[in-house]
Design an enzyme around this catalytic site. Structure first.
Site, PDB file in Angstrom:
ATOM      1  N   HIS A 230      32.019 -17.901  58.784  1.00 41.89           N
ATOM      2  CA  HIS A 230      31.944 -17.569  60.209  1.00 41.89           C
ATOM      3  C   HIS A 230      30.693 -16.778  60.569  1.00 41.89           C
ATOM      4  CE1 HIS A 230      33.301 -13.697  58.731  1.00 41.89           C
ATOM      5  NE2 HIS A 230      32.995 -13.172  59.893  1.00 41.89           N
TER       6      HIS A 230
HETATM    7  C1  UD1 Z   1      33.927 -10.725  64.712  1.00 40.54           C
HETATM    8  C2  UD1 Z   1      33.295  -9.516  64.004  1.00 40.54           C
HETATM    9  C3  UD1 Z   1      33.111  -9.826  62.521  1.00 40.54           C
HETATM   10  C4  UD1 Z   1      34.414 -10.280  61.901  1.00 40.54           C
HETATM   11  C5  UD1 Z   1      34.934 -11.474  62.682  1.00 40.54           C
HETATM   12  C6  UD1 Z   1      36.227 -12.021  62.129  1.00 40.54           C
HETATM   13  C7  UD1 Z   1      31.719  -8.185  65.372  1.00 40.54           C
HETATM   14  C8  UD1 Z   1      30.297  -7.803  65.523  1.00 40.54           C
HETATM   15  N1  UD1 Z   1      31.968  -9.218  64.544  1.00 40.54           N
HETATM   16  O1  UD1 Z   1      32.997 -11.803  64.656  1.00 40.54           O
HETATM   17  O2  UD1 Z   1      32.677  -8.646  61.876  1.00 40.54           O
HETATM   18  O3  UD1 Z   1      34.200 -10.619  60.548  1.00 40.54           O
HETATM   19  O4  UD1 Z   1      35.132 -11.053  64.038  1.00 40.54           O
HETATM   20  O5  UD1 Z   1      36.623 -13.165  62.829  1.00 40.54           O
HETATM   21  O6  UD1 Z   1      32.575  -7.581  65.988  1.00 40.54           O
HETATM   22  N2  UD1 Z   1      36.368 -16.899  69.802  1.00 40.54           N
HETATM   23  C9  UD1 Z   1      37.450 -17.646  70.146  1.00 40.54           C
HETATM   24  N3  UD1 Z   1      38.675 -17.026  70.185  1.00 40.54           N
HETATM   25  C10 UD1 Z   1      38.822 -15.712  69.900  1.00 40.54           C
HETATM   26  C11 UD1 Z   1      37.699 -14.970  69.572  1.00 40.54           C
HETATM   27  C12 UD1 Z   1      36.478 -15.565  69.515  1.00 40.54           C
HETATM   28  O7  UD1 Z   1      37.356 -18.833  70.413  1.00 40.54           O
HETATM   29  O8  UD1 Z   1      39.988 -15.220  69.931  1.00 40.54           O
HETATM   30  C13 UD1 Z   1      35.051 -17.562  69.729  1.00 40.54           C
HETATM   31  C14 UD1 Z   1      34.224 -17.359  70.962  1.00 40.54           C
HETATM   32  O9  UD1 Z   1      33.520 -18.529  71.211  1.00 40.54           O
HETATM   33  C15 UD1 Z   1      33.263 -16.272  70.573  1.00 40.54           C
HETATM   34  C16 UD1 Z   1      33.074 -16.537  69.079  1.00 40.54           C
HETATM   35  O10 UD1 Z   1      34.349 -17.025  68.632  1.00 40.54           O
HETATM   36  O11 UD1 Z   1      32.074 -16.312  71.306  1.00 40.54           O
HETATM   37  C17 UD1 Z   1      32.685 -15.323  68.289  1.00 40.54           C
HETATM   38  O12 UD1 Z   1      33.628 -14.266  68.516  1.00 40.54           O
HETATM   39  P1  UD1 Z   1      33.160 -12.726  68.471  1.00 40.54           P
HETATM   40  O13 UD1 Z   1      34.298 -11.853  68.809  1.00 40.54           O
HETATM   41  O14 UD1 Z   1      31.925 -12.568  69.300  1.00 40.54           O
HETATM   42  O15 UD1 Z   1      32.711 -12.467  66.976  1.00 40.54           O
HETATM   43  P2  UD1 Z   1      33.177 -13.093  65.579  1.00 40.54           P
HETATM   44  O16 UD1 Z   1      32.163 -14.082  65.144  1.00 40.54           O
HETATM   45  O17 UD1 Z   1      34.605 -13.529  65.619  1.00 40.54           O
END
Ligand code: UD1
Length: 392
Positions: A230
């Site tokens: 991820h």
């Molecule tokens: C976040 C954490 C990372 C952790 C990871 C576990 C930070 C900086 N990063 O990264 O340390 O290892 O979580 O998963 O806080 N999205 C969904 N549904 C959700 C959440 C996210 O579809 O419930 C998608 C969205 O398109 C979003 C992308 O995932 O833009 C990334 O989510 P984000 O919360 O920005 O960071 P992670 O990559 O999940």
């Protein structure tokens, strides 16, 4: 009767939930056994992760009480997430002022709430303090540095973390080595996971569009590997992601069938780069949605090896002994590496290094290792430190 100690604890994203569960349960146990020194606890969810399978499923599975408030921050750039969290959390602290704010891990919720708490002159405790990758390109490293710099009590998992803090000049009295809280959860949940069957987990979580009628593998213990990816450094550019997908599909999975639990970000990128159809057509990879805590633990227990860029999984592999091909250039968790008797090897996203580790690990037996104090009692030690605290 003393005035109850008031604690607000914060979660935001998936890796936080298995760290807060034991803390909440240790507070409940403390209140039952020592009502004269009751703790009043408020749980805040910032809402960074909001999909049911990234958030609510973990509350249900780990028996975490419903958050007292969901700040509903959602997705966005780092600054958007941090800024929105700070504004909303400040209002929450005004409405219910605690003696302590407790944050866990290294996600955006961690640093945002740490800054907000200290600006409101509230004491801050950080669970999982002292981890350092020394790579400031990782947003998590920035979150760790800021949070640790501001914390009044730093709850660390191991001696390497203690030393990192000392090197940064953190006063000794603030450093409390308590062990790894995630392993409290692993120990508490292990028997429930044991009752699950990997083939059922695959069938129940297979992503739409895959041909379920065609048997991919029988998913017997020791007969499969697990993949999770991820991190932006692995999934955000085609130059990196395409060779990884091709390696997993064409070189790895014919030797060991793979279960890939696909993070939403990764699925989006694989689709953007036009690789989804060919990956789906691969008969020896099962693409599944992000699975629940017990399912992941069961897959890890049964896996021959993992290929992952997750920090938490490195630690779980260490305790379970599952060889862990770690697709990262560095780690903030060096205690899990082979050099420290762990099972994790850093391979970055260099395909030749991944291939070598994969081949070595295919032939390896599980080698469980428990660093000192990774004993299932970390949360109790934290609650006791907070109750007896004398730091300013
Ligand atoms: C976040 C954490 C990372 C952790 C990871 C576990 C930070 C900086 N990063 O990264 O340390 O290892 O979580 O998963 O806080 N999205 C969904 N549904 C959700 C959440 C996210 O579809 O419930 C998608 C969205 O398109 C979003 C992308 O995932 O833009 C990334 O989510 P984000 O919360 O920005 O960071 P992670 O990559 O999940």
């Amino acid at each position: 009767m003393q005035t109850p100690l008031r604690i607000t604890s914060v979660v935001g994203a998936r890796p936080n939930f298995m760290k807060i569960a034991p803390f909440v349960h240790a507070i409940e146990a403390h209140n039952a056994s020592d009502p004269a020194r009751r703790i009043e606890h408020r749980l805040v969810h910032t809402g960074q992760h909001y999909d049911a399978n990234m958030s609510k499923a973990f509350f249900d599975a780990l028996n975490i009480p419903k958050p007292d408030i969901d700040l509903e921050i959602g997705s966005g750039t780092h600054s958007e997430q941090v800024g929105r969290t700070m504004i909303a959390f400040e209002a929450d602290l005004d409405a219910w002022r605690p003696d302590w704010v407790i944050v866990v891990g290294d996600v955006n919720a961690t640093s945002a709430c740490a800054i907000t708490a200290r600006k409101a002159w509230i004491k801050l405790g950080h669970i999982e303090a002292g981890l350092r990758s020394f790579d400031e390109r990782m947003p998590e490293e920035i979150n760790r540095l800021v949070t640790d710099r501001l914390s009044n009590l730093l709850f660390t998992p191991d001696a390497i973390a203690d030393q990192n803090l000392r090197n940064e000049g953190v006063p000794e009295a603030r450093i409390q080595r308590v062990g790894n809280i995630m392993i409290d959860t692993l120990d508490a949940q292990r028997s429930r996971a044991e009752a699950l069957v990997p083939a059922d987990i695959v069938r129940d979580n297979l992503l739409p569009g895959q041909d379920t009628t065609c048997e991919r593998a029988d998913w017997q213990d020791g007969g499969f590997g697990v993949v999770t990816l991820h991190r932006p450094s692995n999934v955000d550019t085609r130059e990196t992601l395409e060779p990884l997908v091709r390696f997993l599909k064409d070189a790895a999975s014919p030797r060991l069938p793979l279960i890939w639990t696909v993070h939403p970000r990764t699925e989006a990128r694989i689709r953007d780069f036009g690789l989804w159809e060919e990956l789906q057509a691969c008969r020896s990879i099962a693409l599944v949605s992000p699975v629940g805590y017990h399912d992941m633990l069961r897959l890890n227990m049964g896996a021959r090896l993992l290929l992952t860029d997750s920090g938490g999984l490195q630690e779980e592999c260490c305790v379970l002994g599952t060889p862990c091909v770690t697709l990262r250039e560095n780690t903030e968790r060096p205690i899990t590496l082979e050099a420290h008797d762990g099972v994790s090897r850093l391979v970055g996203n260099d395909i030749q290094a991944i291939r070598t580790a994969f081949t070595d690990f295919l032939a390896m037996e599980k080698a469980p290792n428990r660093p000192e104090l990774w004993d299932g009692h970390t949360a109790e030690r934290i609650v006791s430190a907070l109750i007896n605290d004398e730091v300013d």
